[in-house]
Design a protein around this motif. Structure first.
Motif, PDB file in Angstrom:
ATOM      1  N   GLY A  22       0.802  -1.211   0.000  1.00  0.00           N
ATOM      2  CA  GLY A  22       0.000   0.000   0.000  1.00  0.00           C
ATOM      3  C   GLY A  22       0.834   1.258   0.000  1.00  0.00           C
ATOM      4  N   TYR A  23       0.200   2.367  -0.424  1.00  0.00           N
ATOM      5  CA  TYR A  23       0.850   3.672  -0.503  1.00  0.00           C
ATOM      6  C   TYR A  23      -0.022   4.708   0.197  1.00  0.00           C
ATOM      7  CZ  TYR A  23       3.088   1.445  -4.621  1.00  0.00           C
ATOM      8  OH  TYR A  23       3.745   0.604  -5.468  1.00  0.00           O
ATOM      9  N   ALA A  24       0.594   5.819   0.585  1.00  0.00           N
ATOM     10  CA  ALA A  24      -0.154   6.904   1.216  1.00  0.00           C
ATOM     11  C   ALA A  24       0.480   8.251   0.866  1.00  0.00           C
ATOM     12  CB  ALA A  24      -0.185   6.730   2.730  1.00  0.00           C
ATOM     13  N   ILE A  25      -0.374   9.233   0.598  1.00  0.00           N
ATOM     14  CA  ILE A  25       0.058  10.624   0.403  1.00  0.00           C
ATOM     15  C   ILE A  25      -0.624  11.452   1.485  1.00  0.00           C
ATOM     16  CG2 ILE A  25       0.124  12.602  -1.150  1.00  0.00           C
ATOM     17  CD1 ILE A  25      -0.112  10.678  -3.486  1.00  0.00           C
ATOM     18  N   PRO A  26       0.117  12.006   2.424  1.00  0.00           N
ATOM     19  CA  PRO A  26      -0.490  12.815   3.492  1.00  0.00           C
ATOM     20  C   PRO A  26      -1.101  14.096   2.925  1.00  0.00           C
ATOM     21  CG  PRO A  26       1.791  12.197   4.005  1.00  0.00           C
ATOM     22  CD  PRO A  26       1.574  11.903   2.563  1.00  0.00           C
ATOM     23  N   PRO A  27      -2.041  14.688   3.634  1.00  0.00           N
ATOM     24  CA  PRO A  27      -2.578  15.981   3.189  1.00  0.00           C
ATOM     25  C   PRO A  27      -1.469  17.028   3.131  1.00  0.00           C
ATOM     26  CG  PRO A  27      -3.905  15.041   4.959  1.00  0.00           C
ATOM     27  CD  PRO A  27      -2.655  14.222   4.883  1.00  0.00           C
ATOM     28  N   TYR A  28      -1.475  17.836   2.098  1.00  0.00           N
ATOM     29  CA  TYR A  28      -0.493  18.914   1.992  1.00  0.00           C
ATOM     30  C   TYR A  28      -0.751  19.955   3.087  1.00  0.00           C
ATOM     31  CZ  TYR A  28       1.463  17.493  -2.541  1.00  0.00           C
ATOM     32  OH  TYR A  28       2.113  16.837  -3.548  1.00  0.00           O
ATOM     33  N   GLY A  29       0.329  20.458   3.662  1.00  0.00           N
ATOM     34  CA  GLY A  29       0.204  21.501   4.672  1.00  0.00           C
ATOM     35  C   GLY A  29      -0.473  21.047   5.948  1.00  0.00           C
ATOM     36  N   ARG A  30      -0.401  19.768   6.254  1.00  0.00           N
ATOM     37  CA  ARG A  30      -1.096  19.249   7.439  1.00  0.00           C
ATOM     38  C   ARG A  30      -0.507  19.845   8.722  1.00  0.00           C
ATOM     39  NH1 ARG A  30       2.471  15.235   5.910  1.00  0.00           N
ATOM     40  NH2 ARG A  30       3.657  14.198   7.579  1.00  0.00           N
ATOM     41  N   GLU A  31      -1.358  19.953   9.697  1.00  0.00           N
ATOM     42  CA  GLU A  31      -0.966  20.502  10.990  1.00  0.00           C
ATOM     43  C   GLU A  31      -0.730  19.372  11.984  1.00  0.00           C
ATOM     44  OE1 GLU A  31      -3.960  23.205  12.240  1.00  0.00           O
ATOM     45  OE2 GLU A  31      -4.083  24.199  10.274  1.00  0.00           O
ATOM     46  N   PRO A  32       0.296  19.476  12.806  1.00  0.00           N
ATOM     47  CA  PRO A  32       0.574  18.424  13.806  1.00  0.00           C
ATOM     48  C   PRO A  32      -0.634  18.200  14.717  1.00  0.00           C
ATOM     49  CG  PRO A  32       2.413  19.942  13.634  1.00  0.00           C
ATOM     50  CD  PRO A  32       1.306  20.561  12.850  1.00  0.00           C
ATOM     51  N   GLY A  33      -0.959  16.921  14.919  1.00  0.00           N
ATOM     52  CA  GLY A  33      -2.047  16.571  15.810  1.00  0.00           C
ATOM     53  C   GLY A  33      -3.425  16.631  15.202  1.00  0.00           C
ATOM     54  N   LYS A  34      -3.563  17.144  13.999  1.00  0.00           N
ATOM     55  CA  LYS A  34      -4.877  17.259  13.360  1.00  0.00           C
ATOM     56  C   LYS A  34      -5.180  16.022  12.535  1.00  0.00           C
ATOM     57  CE  LYS A  34      -7.655  20.284  10.397  1.00  0.00           C
ATOM     58  NZ  LYS A  34      -7.703  21.558   9.633  1.00  0.00           N
ATOM     59  N   LYS A  35      -6.439  15.575  12.579  1.00  0.00           N
ATOM     60  CA  LYS A  35      -6.896  14.434  11.791  1.00  0.00           C
ATOM     61  C   LYS A  35      -7.569  14.914  10.510  1.00  0.00           C
ATOM     62  CE  LYS A  35      -5.978  11.147  14.892  1.00  0.00           C
ATOM     63  NZ  LYS A  35      -5.053  10.003  14.652  1.00  0.00           N
ATOM     64  N   TYR A  36      -7.344  14.162   9.430  1.00  0.00           N
ATOM     65  CA  TYR A  36      -7.866  14.582   8.137  1.00  0.00           C
ATOM     66  C   TYR A  36      -8.707  13.477   7.493  1.00  0.00           C
ATOM     67  CZ  TYR A  36      -4.572  18.464   8.341  1.00  0.00           C
ATOM     68  OH  TYR A  36      -3.887  19.599   8.707  1.00  0.00           O
ATOM     69  N   PRO A  37      -9.759  13.869   6.766  1.00  0.00           N
ATOM     70  CA  PRO A  37     -10.517  12.871   6.003  1.00  0.00           C
ATOM     71  C   PRO A  37      -9.623  12.250   4.947  1.00  0.00           C
ATOM     72  CG  PRO A  37     -11.126  15.078   5.312  1.00  0.00           C
ATOM     73  CD  PRO A  37     -10.255  15.233   6.522  1.00  0.00           C
ATOM     74  N   THR A  38      -9.881  10.982   4.639  1.00  0.00           N
ATOM     75  CA  THR A  38      -8.970  10.230   3.762  1.00  0.00           C
ATOM     76  C   THR A  38      -9.757   9.498   2.688  1.00  0.00           C
ATOM     77  OG1 THR A  38      -7.369   9.960   5.545  1.00  0.00           O
ATOM     78  CG2 THR A  38      -7.226   8.390   3.728  1.00  0.00           C
ATOM     79  N   ILE A  39      -9.155   9.394   1.513  1.00  0.00           N
ATOM     80  CA  ILE A  39      -9.784   8.736   0.363  1.00  0.00           C
ATOM     81  C   ILE A  39      -9.016   7.469   0.011  1.00  0.00           C
ATOM     82  CG2 ILE A  39     -10.363   8.957  -2.085  1.00  0.00           C
ATOM     83  CD1 ILE A  39     -10.504  12.013  -1.614  1.00  0.00           C
ATOM     84  N   LEU A  40      -9.736   6.347  -0.021  1.00  0.00           N
ATOM     85  CA  LEU A  40      -9.177   5.107  -0.564  1.00  0.00           C
ATOM     86  C   LEU A  40      -9.455   5.097  -2.056  1.00  0.00           C
ATOM     87  CD1 LEU A  40      -8.067   2.168  -0.457  1.00  0.00           C
ATOM     88  CD2 LEU A  40     -10.419   1.431   0.036  1.00  0.00           C
TER      89      LEU A  40
END
Length: 569
Positions: free
Chosen positions: A419-437
């Motif tokens: 599997g692969y993953a691309i984190p959200p750009y400009g993410r903030e430490p400790g913040k959770k983000y919605p994710t797309i499979l």
């Protein structure tokens, strides 16, 4: 100057290479780009560039003559379609060498440099076009690498004689002739064709030899199925003209049955004398298990070949997928049948140019850079020089972040999943983000380590993006690949659900309670399947998908039947 994030507009605006060739004798690289006008000649030492053009519309696929004295390329001429043109490298004079209306493709120089063979899509019908519906009357309307076609269109072979200024069809009629190459005598062509097969056998082709003077056709490969769709390997001839090396679908599999998983592809050496002699010269091992690759992402390699022969004819170089990589392998034609890895790693090699002075032009894409052309040493596999990087303005303006990857063991003991993953750009430490499979199509292709701008645009919009190669994908061995029917549905279902949980455990930016799923073709079908078999996802977005297995053989771009599914009864 700070760089911006990728956008959805970048997906269509990105400059792509549409063909290239290197001439060692002149130190020139010829290349073309999407949306560009003309063919660019680049002096590889000075970097100086010159544009040549026949008419400035969709010019592509440049190919130097064997001695480097001329350059053939394709261009659309208003009123007559896409034609073959030749530029004299001394005078820069450009001559149109094909004239028959239609779509010319794949110009290939004869070894003596006097002729050019090319394919042409010819419409034998006189019916009006416009918006009339396509009427399907037999099984041959799909699975040929060109999508839905009209039954009166065929791929024919033409030869343009440069000395005599003539052009003639050497293989036509009601069948397709494609993936052509010359024998060393500059008189005979070998090509793939369905001439001796029924339409239902469209997955594989035969190898033919065509006398371009007399028109005589010799059937060389009876009993074998040569690979064409979806990743053709153009046959290559040995310097003595006695053999052709071609990619052949696993002969142990009955392709006329309802077997619907793409077979492995092996190299065979096939005699050109018409004796029917054919020898398998490739055998799978843990290093390389087949002789093709089906990358789902990382566009590149257009106009280049998937296999090339060494200058002495003793080694064939080819691209094949393994563990998400698109690698280059070398196979000794007189060796033990096992290929050696020439160049690999977390990158994508898509296409190969002819071997000159021990070096070969290669096309490469990485996770953060679009396609580039490089020179590779064919003994060591080392890159000796980067000749060209496409989309240079994009790279200067846009920040493309790295992709992370990991493996995990399937929950049912069915092997390892990548599997692969691309984190959200400009993410903030400790913040959770919605994710797309994002599920790939196929299921035979595989996600690679290459750049996928759509994924990055989604990540730049504030989403995490995760994608994997579940069972059914190629590039991870035959057991991983060869699942069918309801077993495929079950395995992909399990692999995708487990992958989401594995990703949520590994990445602290991922909000495990806000995950959506999407995909196209098979990915769209699996999105539908997940929507009707679980409640794991907050959103389901299906793209160009099959929704009824009972009629998949009629509505999908594959051949087969629905007899393996319970709904058939």
């Amino acid at each position: 100057m700070s760089k911006r994030y990728p956008s959805f507009e970048d997906i269509t605006a990105l400059e792509r290479l549409t063909g290239g060739d290197y001439c060692a004798r002149r130190g020139l690289l010829a290349y073309s780009v999407s949306g560009g006008k003309g063919i660019t000649l680049r002096d590889v030492k000075s970097g100086r560039e010159e544009l040549i053009s026949a008419c400035g519309i969709n010019e592509s696929n440049p190919v130097f003559s064997p001695d480097g004295s001329a350059l053939a390329f394709l261009a659309v001429k208003p009123g007559s379609g896409r034609q073959v043109f030749v530029c004299d490298m001394e005078t820069r004079e450009i001559t149109q060498v094909s004239t028959t209306p239609g779509v010319a493709m794949e110009p290939v120089w004869s070894p003596d440099g006097q002729k050019i063979a090319f394919a042409r899509v010819v419409d034998n019908s006189t019916a009006a076009r416009g918006d009339e519906p396509i009427v399907i009357e037999d099984f041959g309307y799909k699975f040929d690498g060109r999508g839905y076609i009209r039954l009166d269109e065929h791929m024919q072979l033409y030869v343009a004689d440069l000395a005599g200024g003539s052009e003639k069809c050497v293989a036509g009629g009601e069948h397709d002739f494609l993936h052509h190459t010359w024998l060393p005598d500059s008189r005979h062509l070998v090509c793939e064709s369905g001439l001796y097969r029924s339409k239902i056998e469209g997955l594989g082709y035969d190898l033919l030899k065509i006398d371009t003077v007399s028109g005589e056709i010799t059937h060389l490969s009876e009993g074998l199925w040569l690979v064409s769709y979806p990743n053709p390997v153009r046959p290559v001839a040995t310097p003595d003209g006695k053999w052709v090396v071609a990619g052949v679908l696993d002969p142990s599999i009955d392709l006329s049955s309802d077997f619907n998983i793409y077979p492995e592809v092996y190299f065979f050496r096939i005699a050109t004398d018409g004796s029917g002699t054919a020898e398998r010269i490739f055998f799978a091992d843990e290093n390389c298990y087949q002789c093709v690759q089906f990358p789902y992402n990382a566009f590149g390699g257009w106009g280049l070949e998937k296999a090339q022969l060494s200058e002495d004819g003793g080694t064939i170089y080819f691209v094949s997928g393994w563990q998400g990589q698109c690698n280059i392998y070398a196979l000794d034609l007189n060796g033990d049948g096992h290929a050696r890895l020439l160049a690999g790693g977390k990158q994508v090699y898509h296409g190969l140019g002819r071997v000159q002075d021990g070096k070969m032009l290669v096309s490469k894409v990485t996770a953060t850079t679009p396609e580039g052309y490089y020179l590779m040493d064919t003994e060591t596999g080392e890159i000796t020089e980067r000749l060209l990087q496409s989309a240079r303005s994009f790279m200067e303006e846009v920040d493309v972040q790295e992709t992370e990857d990991f493996f995990f063991n399937a929950i049912d003991g069915g092997g390892r999943i990548h599997g692969y993953a691309i984190p959200p750009y400009g993410r903030e430490p400790g913040k959770k983000y919605p994710t797309i499979l994002y599920i790939h199509g196929g299921p035979s292709p595989f996600y690679t380590y290459g750049l996928t701008l759509e994924h990055h645009a989604l990540a730049a919009a504030g989403f995490g993006v995760i994608f994997c190669n579940p069972r059914g994908s190629t590039g991870y061995g035959w057991e991983h690949q060869a699942v069918q029917g309801e077993d495929l549905d079950r395995c992909t279902f399990l692999d995708c659900l487990q992958f989401v949980d594995e990703a949520a455990r590994r990445f602290d930016w991922m909000d495990a309670d806000r995950v959506g799923v999407t995909g196209g073709s098979f990915g769209g079908y699996m999105t539908n399947y997940l929507a009707t078999h679980c409640k794991r996802f907050k959103a389901y977005v299906t793209q160009r998908s099959v929704v009824n297995q009972l009629i998949i053989y009629a509505s999908a771009d594959i051949q087969g039947s629905s007899r393996r599914y319970a709904s058939y009864e």
